[in-house]
Write a protein that holds these residues in place. Structure first.
Motif, PDB file in Angstrom:
ATOM      1  N   VAL A 234       0.856  -1.181   0.000  1.00  0.00           N
ATOM      2  CA  VAL A 234       0.000   0.000   0.000  1.00  0.00           C
ATOM      3  C   VAL A 234       0.898   1.239   0.000  1.00  0.00           C
ATOM      4  O   VAL A 234       1.718   1.416   0.898  1.00  0.00           O
ATOM      5  CB  VAL A 234      -0.924   0.044   1.235  1.00  0.00           C
ATOM      6  CG1 VAL A 234      -1.801   1.291   1.188  1.00  0.00           C
ATOM      7  CG2 VAL A 234      -1.781  -1.210   1.311  1.00  0.00           C
ATOM      8  N   THR A 235       0.758   2.067  -1.009  1.00  0.00           N
ATOM      9  CA  THR A 235       1.522   3.315  -1.070  1.00  0.00           C
ATOM     10  C   THR A 235       0.553   4.480  -0.915  1.00  0.00           C
ATOM     11  O   THR A 235      -0.593   4.419  -1.383  1.00  0.00           O
ATOM     12  CB  THR A 235       2.267   3.450  -2.401  1.00  0.00           C
ATOM     13  OG1 THR A 235       1.339   3.349  -3.486  1.00  0.00           O
ATOM     14  CG2 THR A 235       3.318   2.361  -2.543  1.00  0.00           C
ATOM     15  N   ARG A 236       0.998   5.551  -0.270  1.00  0.00           N
ATOM     16  CA  ARG A 236       0.135   6.712  -0.066  1.00  0.00           C
ATOM     17  C   ARG A 236       0.927   7.997  -0.192  1.00  0.00           C
ATOM     18  O   ARG A 236       2.126   8.040   0.117  1.00  0.00           O
ATOM     19  CB  ARG A 236      -0.576   6.617   1.272  1.00  0.00           C
ATOM     20  CG  ARG A 236       0.293   6.246   2.449  1.00  0.00           C
ATOM     21  CD  ARG A 236      -0.579   5.783   3.607  1.00  0.00           C
ATOM     22  NE  ARG A 236       0.160   5.604   4.849  1.00  0.00           N
ATOM     23  CZ  ARG A 236      -0.354   5.073   5.946  1.00  0.00           C
ATOM     24  NH1 ARG A 236      -1.613   4.688   5.957  1.00  0.00           N
ATOM     25  NH2 ARG A 236       0.363   4.951   7.037  1.00  0.00           N
ATOM     26  N   ASN A 237       0.248   9.040  -0.647  1.00  0.00           N
ATOM     27  CA  ASN A 237       0.922  10.310  -0.920  1.00  0.00           C
ATOM     28  C   ASN A 237       0.762  11.286   0.245  1.00  0.00           C
ATOM     29  O   ASN A 237       0.794  12.497   0.064  1.00  0.00           O
ATOM     30  CB  ASN A 237       0.385  10.935  -2.212  1.00  0.00           C
ATOM     31  CG  ASN A 237      -1.111  11.239  -2.117  1.00  0.00           C
ATOM     32  OD1 ASN A 237      -1.736  11.045  -1.078  1.00  0.00           O
ATOM     33  ND2 ASN A 237      -1.667  11.718  -3.221  1.00  0.00           N
ATOM     34  N   PHE A 238       0.592  10.751   1.444  1.00  0.00           N
ATOM     35  CA  PHE A 238       0.463  11.597   2.632  1.00  0.00           C
ATOM     36  C   PHE A 238       1.062  10.851   3.815  1.00  0.00           C
ATOM     37  O   PHE A 238       1.374   9.662   3.721  1.00  0.00           O
ATOM     38  CB  PHE A 238      -1.004  11.930   2.912  1.00  0.00           C
ATOM     39  CG  PHE A 238      -1.836  10.733   3.251  1.00  0.00           C
ATOM     40  CD1 PHE A 238      -2.107  10.411   4.574  1.00  0.00           C
ATOM     41  CD2 PHE A 238      -2.347   9.918   2.252  1.00  0.00           C
ATOM     42  CE1 PHE A 238      -2.862   9.297   4.884  1.00  0.00           C
ATOM     43  CE2 PHE A 238      -3.109   8.803   2.563  1.00  0.00           C
ATOM     44  CZ  PHE A 238      -3.368   8.489   3.871  1.00  0.00           C
ATOM     45  N   SER A 239       1.233  11.539   4.931  1.00  0.00           N
ATOM     46  CA  SER A 239       1.743  10.969   6.174  1.00  0.00           C
ATOM     47  C   SER A 239       3.215  10.623   6.034  1.00  0.00           C
ATOM     48  O   SER A 239       3.752  10.455   4.938  1.00  0.00           O
ATOM     49  CB  SER A 239       0.916   9.751   6.585  1.00  0.00           C
ATOM     50  OG  SER A 239       1.668   8.664   6.957  1.00  0.00           O
ATOM     51  N   ARG A 240       3.855  10.507   7.184  1.00  0.00           N
ATOM     52  CA  ARG A 240       5.290  10.186   7.170  1.00  0.00           C
ATOM     53  C   ARG A 240       5.535   8.732   6.792  1.00  0.00           C
ATOM     54  O   ARG A 240       6.653   8.360   6.445  1.00  0.00           O
ATOM     55  CB  ARG A 240       5.920  10.476   8.537  1.00  0.00           C
ATOM     56  CG  ARG A 240       5.482   9.535   9.651  1.00  0.00           C
ATOM     57  CD  ARG A 240       6.072   9.954  10.987  1.00  0.00           C
ATOM     58  NE  ARG A 240       5.765   8.985  12.036  1.00  0.00           N
ATOM     59  CZ  ARG A 240       6.564   7.978  12.359  1.00  0.00           C
ATOM     60  NH1 ARG A 240       7.701   7.815  11.699  1.00  0.00           N
ATOM     61  NH2 ARG A 240       6.238   7.142  13.327  1.00  0.00           N
ATOM     62  N   THR A 241       4.491   7.906   6.870  1.00  0.00           N
ATOM     63  CA  THR A 241       4.608   6.521   6.419  1.00  0.00           C
ATOM     64  C   THR A 241       4.037   6.431   5.012  1.00  0.00           C
ATOM     65  O   THR A 241       2.821   6.424   4.826  1.00  0.00           O
ATOM     66  CB  THR A 241       3.853   5.568   7.360  1.00  0.00           C
ATOM     67  OG1 THR A 241       4.295   5.772   8.699  1.00  0.00           O
ATOM     68  CG2 THR A 241       4.089   4.125   6.966  1.00  0.00           C
ATOM     69  N   SER A 242       4.922   6.377   4.034  1.00  0.00           N
ATOM     70  CA  SER A 242       4.472   6.473   2.645  1.00  0.00           C
ATOM     71  C   SER A 242       4.202   5.115   2.011  1.00  0.00           C
ATOM     72  O   SER A 242       3.543   5.037   0.977  1.00  0.00           O
ATOM     73  CB  SER A 242       5.517   7.206   1.804  1.00  0.00           C
ATOM     74  OG  SER A 242       6.720   6.467   1.764  1.00  0.00           O
ATOM     75  N   LYS A 243       4.686   4.049   2.631  1.00  0.00           N
ATOM     76  CA  LYS A 243       4.486   2.723   2.044  1.00  0.00           C
ATOM     77  C   LYS A 243       4.387   1.668   3.132  1.00  0.00           C
ATOM     78  O   LYS A 243       5.123   1.703   4.116  1.00  0.00           O
ATOM     79  CB  LYS A 243       5.651   2.374   1.097  1.00  0.00           C
ATOM     80  CG  LYS A 243       5.488   1.029   0.388  1.00  0.00           C
ATOM     81  CD  LYS A 243       6.666   0.748  -0.525  1.00  0.00           C
ATOM     82  CE  LYS A 243       6.511  -0.598  -1.233  1.00  0.00           C
ATOM     83  NZ  LYS A 243       7.663  -0.907  -2.111  1.00  0.00           N
TER      84      LYS A 243
END
Length: 289
Positions: A145-154
């Protein structure tokens, strides 16, 4: 001689007729007896089946969670701190939309996109700002799961026999920052979780106990839960958490207990969270359809 033979023949014929009459009578009685036994057995069987149906409750379909209200309570004075109201919307049985409203806060809304029944995108909108998470099913045993927000990006999720065994979390700079490892009990609930924090070089062990009832998050689906996975609020189990202990260096540093009220289908309609001082800190209610 001829008279004797005739007399003997008549005697034998009479005896044979009497014997056949006796056999016929016995067969008739046996038939009636067999019929009675068959009818009695059939009656008892029907009675047993009826009792079995009454004693064994029918398994109901998964109830769909439609609303969750969460109230955080300040342990210092018992006042309510934050009130969250989350509403869930479905297409058939697939969760496709959520709306969260906080007290004195701007609501945010999420849209979930599926492909062949699997989540491929989770999009959240707040104040006209949109954040997205994308699902990549790398193999039967790996979901990224990848995301373009938060400090946890993947997040990389690894499975064995359909159960999550490890999650790796990466920073926006692709540094590995957290690893979660899971062990399960015989009921497919997480017995313990090991959290390795590489940013601060710390390790924590979480231990859990469970009830035997349906979870309030059952209808949201495992893929949805994996987007927000956290060992302190673990929602990937078959049953509801009753207690959680957190260890660091062999010492308990945190504990929580959970008390539930259930509906007739065995789903929680209320959950209260108590801290290590046995103070009520969170009160949650649930509605279903």
């Amino acid at each position: 001689r001829a008279q004797k033979e005739t007399k003997g023949f008549r005697t034998n014929a009479l005896r044979l007729a009497q014997a056949l009459q006796i056999i016929k009578s016995l067969m008739k009685k046996l038939l009636h007896s067999t019929t009675f036994i068959f009818l009695l057995f059939s009656f008892l069987s029907c009675s047993n089946d009826s009792e079995s149906d009454e004693e064994t409750p029918q398994k109901s379909q998964t109830m769909l969670l439609t609303e969750m209200n969460l109230v955080r309570i300040l342990a210092s004075n018992g006042e309510e701190d934050i009130v969250n109201n989350m509403k869930y919307f479905y297409s058939d049985t697939l969760l496709n939309k959520t709306v969260l409203v906080n007290n004195d806060d701007v609501p945010w809304e999420s849209q979930i996109t599926y492909d062949n029944g699997k989540i491929v995108e989770h999009k959240t909108t707040r104040n006209e700002e949109t954040n997205s998470s994308f699902y990549d099913y790398a193999s039967i045993n790996q979901l990224n799961v990848t995301r373009n927000f938060s400090r946890t990006s993947k997040l990389e999720h690894y499975f064995e026999n359909g159960r999550l065994t490890e999650t790796k979390m990466y920073s926006e700079f692709q540094d590995l920052i957290i690893v979660l490892e899971f062990e399960y009990n015989q009921d497919s609930n997480v017995k313990s979780a090991l959290l390795k924090d590489f940013q601060f070089n710390r390790e924590f062990i979480y231990e859990y106990t469970y009830d035997n009832n349906n979870t309030y998050y059952k209808s949201r689906g495992l893929e949805y839960e994996l987007l927000f996975i956290s060992p302190s609020e673990l929602t990937i189990n078959q049953n509801n958490t009753l207690s959680m202990l957190v260890y660091e260096d062999g010492e308990i540093i945190q504990s929580e207990n959970y008390v539930y009220e259930y509906n007739s289908e065995g789903y929680p309609i209320k959950m209260e969270t108590f801290n290590s001082e046995n103070e009520l800190v969170i009160s949650s209610t649930f509605k279903y359809q």
